[in-house]
Design an enzyme around this catalytic site. Structure first.
Site, PDB file in Angstrom:
ATOM      1  N   SER A  56       0.845  -1.206   0.000  1.00  0.00           N
ATOM      2  CA  SER A  56       0.000   0.000   0.000  1.00  0.00           C
ATOM      3  C   SER A  56       0.871   1.243   0.000  1.00  0.00           C
ATOM      4  O   SER A  56       2.028   1.191   0.436  1.00  0.00           O
ATOM      5  CB  SER A  56      -0.865   0.009   1.262  1.00  0.00           C
ATOM      6  OG  SER A  56      -1.635   1.179   1.332  1.00  0.00           O
TER       7      SER A  56
ATOM      8  N   TYR B 237      -2.429  -0.390  10.497  1.00  0.00           N
ATOM      9  CA  TYR B 237      -2.449  -0.792   9.082  1.00  0.00           C
ATOM     10  C   TYR B 237      -1.110  -0.478   8.414  1.00  0.00           C
ATOM     11  O   TYR B 237      -0.523  -1.321   7.719  1.00  0.00           O
ATOM     12  CB  TYR B 237      -3.608  -0.088   8.358  1.00  0.00           C
ATOM     13  CG  TYR B 237      -3.737  -0.463   6.902  1.00  0.00           C
ATOM     14  CD1 TYR B 237      -3.988  -1.779   6.523  1.00  0.00           C
ATOM     15  CD2 TYR B 237      -3.598   0.492   5.893  1.00  0.00           C
ATOM     16  CE1 TYR B 237      -4.096  -2.130   5.180  1.00  0.00           C
ATOM     17  CE2 TYR B 237      -3.715   0.158   4.548  1.00  0.00           C
ATOM     18  CZ  TYR B 237      -3.965  -1.153   4.199  1.00  0.00           C
ATOM     19  OH  TYR B 237      -4.071  -1.509   2.875  1.00  0.00           O
TER      20      TYR B 237
END
Ligand code: NJP
Length: 263
Positions: A143, A156
């Site tokens: 990501s 995250y």
């Protein structure tokens, strides 16, 4: 030339979102495609759709990547039934947007089990044959959150930074075997991800105009299969911002405050 014809492509988290689009495109290009996820009923309906549309050879198996025993059993079944993997796309993952002190140890452990340990377990299953055959490709969906950490993304981001660190070391380790390792770092993508990460929907709404489509991400990923592309970063402007952040983190945090606090 279609480099995927007859190749075996395994995709985790293929029951929806980015993983489904990657699997769909790989099947369309003639790959023998293996779809893995927890939702078996969804996988079976996708299997029927892809077989009908593209006459594709599609296999589905239920897999929770956080369960190490299940990973071992399912991959052994795949090797016996389908054959060895040419490409593994480690895509299964999720996020929860919460501040660090609102995140309990159980949530942290669960996310690391899926996003990091699951990815490592699946990779370890395909590596021995890839090394023996001196070919193969591991594609890890990380990501932009693994490059730029922002508020409410502490957990995250930590998982995705871990994925990038693991992948960068792995790439060097397996280079001499002719195995490629690609990391994929998208910005926000319009998928079910946000119904888990951002239950209120306010973040997704505020960035709706910047959202990528899962088809765009999938096209880049499938286009890079069996090539030695190091990283896929998208969209381009976020990649540029990521580079500036790496060079001047303090300045970027100062000027980027408004964007950083959108969650
Ligand atoms: O999310 P979603 P995305 N074991 O929720 C599966 C990253 N990413 O496509 O198990 C096995 O539509 C789940 O299937 P099921 C993100 O971090 C996203 O957006 O049946 N599979 C489903 O197929 C993730 O790594 C954005 O529930 C498990 C799939 O994973 C990847 O992209 C931005 C599982 C999730 O589909 C795909 O996410 C970014 C488990 N334990 C990176 N848990 C974004 N969307 O904005 C979940 O930078 N799955």
């Amino acid at each position: 030339m279609n480099q995927l014809k007859g190749k075996t492509v395994i995709v985790t988290g293929a029951s929806g979102g980015i993983g489904l689009e990657i699997a769909r495109l790989a099947a369309e290009k003639g790959a023998r495609t293996v779809l893995l996820a927890r939702s078996l009923a969804k996988l079976e309906s996708i299997q029927a759709e892809l077989a009908e549309k593209y006459g594709a050879e599609v296999y589905v198996y239920q897999l929770d990547v956080s369960d190490a025993n299940m990973v071992e059993q399912v991959f052994k079944k795949i090797f016996d039934t389908v054959g060895e993997a040419d490409v593994l796309v480690n895509n299964a993952g999720y996020g929860i947007f919460k501040e660090a002190d609102q995140t309990d140890a159980k949530e942290a452990e669960a996310m690391f089990r899926v996003n990091v340990l699951g990815l490592m377990a699946c990779t370890n299953m395909v590596l021995p044959a890839m090394k023996r055959r001196r070919q193969g490709h591991i594609m890890n969906i990380a990501s932009q959150a693994g490059k730029i950490a922002t508020p409410k993304s502490s957990l995250y981001s930590a998982t995705k930074f871990a994925v990038l660190g693991y992948s960068n070391a792995l790439r060097l380790e397996v280079m001499e075997y002719g195995i490629h390792v690609t990391t994929v770092n998208p910005g926000p993508v319009e998928t079910n991800f946000f119904s888990i990460a951002d239950e209120s929907g306010s973040y997704a709404k505020s960035i709706a105009r910047f959202m990528l489509k899962s088809e765009e991400v999938a096209a880049k990923v499938v286009g890079a299969m069996l090539t030695n592309k190091r990283e896929i970063n998208l969209p381009g402007w976020m990649n540029a911002a990521g580079k500036l952040y790496t060079l001047f983190p303090g300045t970027a945090e100062f000027f980027g405050k408004k964007a950083f606090f959108k969650k």
